[in-house]
Each structure stands twice: as structure tokens, then as C-alpha cells.
Write an enzyme that holds these catalytic residues in place. Structure first.
Site, PDB file in Angstrom:
ATOM      1  N   HIS A 199       0.667  -0.859  -0.031  1.00  0.00           N
ATOM      2  CA  HIS A 199       0.248  -0.492   0.108  1.00  0.00           C
ATOM      3  C   HIS A 199       0.744   0.935  -0.390  1.00  0.00           C
ATOM      4  CE1 HIS A 199      -3.281   2.252   1.034  1.00  0.00           C
ATOM      5  NE2 HIS A 199      -2.302   3.312   1.214  1.00  0.00           N
ATOM      6  N   GLU A 200       1.801   1.138   0.829  1.00  0.00           N
ATOM      7  CA  GLU A 200       2.729   2.820   0.972  1.00  0.00           C
ATOM      8  C   GLU A 200       3.735   2.662  -0.363  1.00  0.00           C
ATOM      9  OE1 GLU A 200       2.287   4.563   3.060  1.00  0.00           O
ATOM     10  OE2 GLU A 200       0.145   3.131   3.954  1.00  0.00           O
ATOM     11  N   HIS A 224       1.725   4.698  -2.671  1.00  0.00           N
ATOM     12  CA  HIS A 224       1.763   6.272  -2.517  1.00  0.00           C
ATOM     13  C   HIS A 224       3.646   6.513  -3.488  1.00  0.00           C
ATOM     14  CE1 HIS A 224      -1.857   6.772  -0.518  1.00  0.00           C
ATOM     15  NE2 HIS A 224      -1.507   6.364   1.115  1.00  0.00           N
TER      16      HIS A 224
HETATM   17 ZN   LIG Z   1      -2.206   5.324   1.939  1.00  0.00          ZN
END
Ligand SMILES: [Zn+2]
Ligand SMILES: [Zn+2]
Length: 261
Positions: A217-218, A221
Site C-alpha cells: 500500500h505505502e 503512494h
Molecule cells: Zn495510504
């Protein structure tokens, strides 16, 4: 210059709004603690509707949150919303004011370096290294970007475990709630990923926070994706621990990343 802008955006996103805002009327039967939690959550993760002058009205922020999670736009707190607010989640706000920023932040080079500069005591270093490598490879399979680990010197994406205030204007909050955050592509802090070392990091699907789920997930980003409101997307803002074998990028994640690169 770009680094300064990046830091500024981050600070603007998480700057607490004016305190002691009126709460929606049906919050009256919630405990004081619950109301305070809801207020903190909305101030941290929602910017308010910038098109109106009521930028910091809590009801406006609540509506933004309801909109993001596909709920009826009542602007009122209820047990279901409170339940979502209790879940472990990413520390990046759900509504970013990209208008402050050149659109579609992305890496311009095809070769991106990363470096892991600190570790958690919950997992062996070898395990952390392997999981980070696996998380990068899941994105690499979808886009023509190469990720190379370096062990010293500068790197595009710096990965670290941090606690509380760690110098980037976005302090972590101890165990629970925000468990990690990352910066979008760019120089300096850009692309960097921070994991909250007050969490219990695991490879399990039962206890603690699954490190692979959080890392994939990170890194989304770090590569330029913001949050998705599609519940099965890796870029959904709350973390559900699951079986690592079942973790894969959703169609929504793939569409997003392939649009960028
Ligand atoms: Zn996030
Ligand atoms: Zn940080």
C-alpha cells in the site's frame, strides 16, 4: 524547491483545523471520548470541502468521509462510521489537495533506487528485506520501472521505522490508527515510506499489522497513487489483515498505476 513544496503540502494536509468546532447534533449520545476521537480523525484525514467557505466544518468533513466510503451523505456520526474510524489505517489523508501541486506526480526515471535505513524489532531484518522486495516486485510486474536496492548513500525511496514525532511534520500516534505513511514521488522526502514502530508488525493474518499488506500500500503512494475508495483495492485507506498468499493488486490499482507509467 520541489522538496519544499512537497513538505508544505504534507504540512497543509495534516494541519489541524480550528479546535472546538461544533459537532453534529446526533453525536450527543456518544461518549466524550468517542466524539473527541471522531473530531481528531476528521481533522487528520479530511480537508473539508475547499469549494465552500466552510472549510473546517466537521459536518462537511464527515460528508467527505461518507462520500469516500460510499455511505449516505448525512454529515452525522453513527456507530458504523465510528467502527471505520477505529480500524488501523494509512496515515495519508483521503482527500489530497492536488490543486496545490503539479498534476500526476510520478518518477521520471525508469530506474528507481531504494534503501532501508532502519528496522523493527518485531521481524528479522531478512524478513523485512524480503517483504519490501516482494512489495516492489508486485508493482514492477505492472509497469516498466525497475527498483534497485542500495545499502548506502542516497536513494530515491528511503524506507524507515519511526515513532511519534520524527521530523517530517506528521507525528505518529502510538499503537493503532495511523500505522504508516508515505510521500508521493519527488526529491528529498519524496517517495519515502515511514512505518510506525509502535505497531506490532507481523507476517501473520491474525495479530498485529501485516507488514506485506502495509508495504504494498505505502509503495503505491511512493509511486504516485493516492487512496482509492474501491474496497478491494490495495490503495483503500484502511488495512485489513489477510492471508499473504491472497494479496494481489486489484484491477483498480493496476488501472491507476498503468495510467501513470
Ligand atoms: Zn495510504
Ligand atoms: Zn513520517
Amino acid at each position: 524547491m520541489a522538496a519544499a513544496q512537497l513538505t508544505l503540502l504534507w504540512a497543509v494536509c495534516l494541519l489541524p483545523g480550528p479546535l472546538a468546532l461544533p459537532l453534529p447534533p446526533d453525536a450527543a449520545n456518544m461518549s466524550q471520548l468517542q466524539r473527541k476521537q471522531a473530531q481528531d480523525y476528521l481533522e487528520k484525514f479530511y480537508s473539508g470541502d475547499s469549494k465552500t467557505k466552510e472549510i473546517s466544518s466537521l459536518a462537511a468533513k464527515l460528508k467527505e468521509m461518507q462520500n469516500f466510503f460510499g455511505l449516505p451523505l448525512t454529515g452525522k456520526l453513527n456507530p458504523h462510521i465510528m467502527e471505520i474510524m477505529q480500524k488501523p489505517r494509512c496515515g495519508v489523508p483521503d482527500v489530497l489537495k492536488y490543486s496545490l501541486f503539479p498534476n500526476k506526480l510520478k518518477w521520471l526515471s525508469k530506474d528507481i533506487t531504494y534503501r532501508i535505513v532502519s528496522y523493527t524489532s518485531d521481524l528479522s531484518r531478512r524478513t523485512v528485506d524480503k517483504i519490501v522486495e516482494k512489495a516492489f516486485s508486485m508493482w514492477h510486474e505492472q509497469i516498466p520501472l525497475n527498483f534497485r536496492r542500495v545499502r548506502m548513500g542516497p536513494a530515491d525511496i528511503i524506507i524507515s521505522f519511526e515513532t511519534k514525532d520524527h521530523g517530517d511534520g506528521s507525528p505518529f500516534d502510538g499503537p493503532g490508527n495511523a500505522v504508516a505513511h508515505a510521500f508521493g514521488p519527488g526529491p528529498g522526502l519524496g517517495g519515502d515510506v515511514h512505518f510506525d514502530n509502535d505497531e506490532y508488525w507481523t507476517v501473520s493474518n491474525e495479530i498485529g499489522i501485516n507488514f506485506l499488506y502495509a508495504a504494498v500500500h505505502e509503495l503505491g503512494h511512493s509511486l504516485g497513487l493516492s487512496h482509492s475508495s474501491v474496497p478491494d483495492a490495495v490503495m483503500y485507506p484502511t488495512y485489513e489483515n489477510g492471508d499473504e498468499a491472497n494479496l494481489k493488486l486489484s484491477e483498480d490499482d493496476i488501472k491507476g498505476i498503468q495510467k501513470l507509467y
